[in-house]
Design an enzyme around this catalytic site. Structure first.
Site, mmCIF file in Angstrom:
data_model
loop_
_atom_site.group_PDB
_atom_site.id
_atom_site.type_symbol
_atom_site.label_atom_id
_atom_site.label_comp_id
_atom_site.label_asym_id
_atom_site.label_seq_id
_atom_site.Cartn_x
_atom_site.Cartn_y
_atom_site.Cartn_z
ATOM 1 N N TYR A 198 75.489 -2.462 36.993
ATOM 2 C CA TYR A 198 76.344 -3.316 37.825
ATOM 3 C C TYR A 198 76.094 -3.041 39.304
ATOM 4 C CZ TYR A 198 80.628 -5.667 39.373
ATOM 5 O OH TYR A 198 81.523 -6.507 39.985
ATOM 6 N N LYS B 162 74.603 -5.641 42.154
ATOM 7 C CA LYS B 162 75.391 -6.029 43.326
ATOM 8 C C LYS B 162 74.740 -5.566 44.630
ATOM 9 C CE LYS B 162 78.610 -8.210 41.105
ATOM 10 N NZ LYS B 162 78.805 -9.666 41.252
#
Length: 255
Positions: free
Chosen positions: A161, A165
């Site tokens: 993740y 990002k």
């Protein structure tokens, strides 16, 4: 070039926006606020009920389009529907995303690849395809990408993740630089934990209470607070802001 000012009511009247992941959570909050401010909104989502959800938001000014941002044909078909229905695209908000969490030594290839494919590649492909439309229209535009505090600080079990990002932030800067010549502003928003339905479940109990103690303001965020930043970035008030990342995290990343 003289400064022409901006609408201090942050109106989006006559603007057409695409919001991916727009049927729930942050995306839904953004869609609803944009509609309140006068925009026409195309809600993109995998949810098979997306057309019904969009109609419930507005029967006249919202359309729901089932769209998979990991599939080129799905994205191209969805974008064409927006062009056919609303005749133009002024704003893109990339909210579609996934959080498949595990520690770095054990995370599976499947979790890693799905996270990168949806969060990073999917956002880029939407930017690329909608950006081409904006360039062809020759009337500028606003692109807003949802990143995360995980792009800025280390969080346990967030390796895929966080990588996705962090990639959003790098992508945002390059697109902002390349597309400034077309008067297209590209910015990012990096929230802390947001209390969507999924967020409430994921951060319930002791885990959530411990995490909140690490945040100077002592709480998590609400989807409407992220939507407020997305409204600001979509408005003419931010015509001189591009390539930036607005962090909405209660001070979590300033420590």
């Amino acid at each position: 070039m003289n400064f022409k000012g901006y609408d201090k009511n942050f109106s989006l009247v006559d603007k057409v926006a695409i919001v991916t992941g727009g049927a729930n959570g942050i995306g839904k909050a953004v869609s609803e606020l944009y509609l309140e401010k006068g925009a026409k909104v195309a809600v993109f989502d995998l949810n098979p009920n997306v057309e019904k959800i969009a109609r419930e938001m507005s029967t006249q000014h919202a359309i729901g389009v089932q769209c998979d941002v990991t599939e080129n044909e799905s994205m191209e078909s969805a974008i064409q529907k927006v062009k056919d229905h609303f005749k133009k695209i002024d704003i893109l908000v990339n909210c579609a995303g996934i959080a498949l969490l595990d520690d770095a030594e054990n995370i599976s290839d499947e979790y890693w690849q799905k996270t990168i494919d949806l969060n990073l590649t999917g956002s880029f492909k939407m930017c690329q395809k909608v950006g081409r439309v904006m360039i062809e229209q020759d009337s500028g535009g606003k692109i807003i990408n949802l990143a995360s505090q995980a792009a800025l600080i280390a969080l346990d079990n967030h390796v895929a993740y966080a990588a996705s990002k962090a990639g959003i932030l790098g992508m945002t800067k390059v697109l902002a630089y390349e597309w400034a010549q077309y008067n297209i502003n590209v910015n990012a928003i990096s929230p802390t934990v947001i209390l969507t339905e999924l967020g409430k479940k994921a951060w319930a109990g002791e885990k959530g209470e411990k995490a909140k103690k690490e945040i100077p303001l002592g709480r998590f965020g609400y989807p409407e607070e992220v939507a407020a930043i997305a409204l600001f970035l979509a408005s003419d008030a931010t015509n001189l802001i591009t390539g930036e990342n607005i962090v909405i995290d209660g001070g979590n990343t300033i420590k």
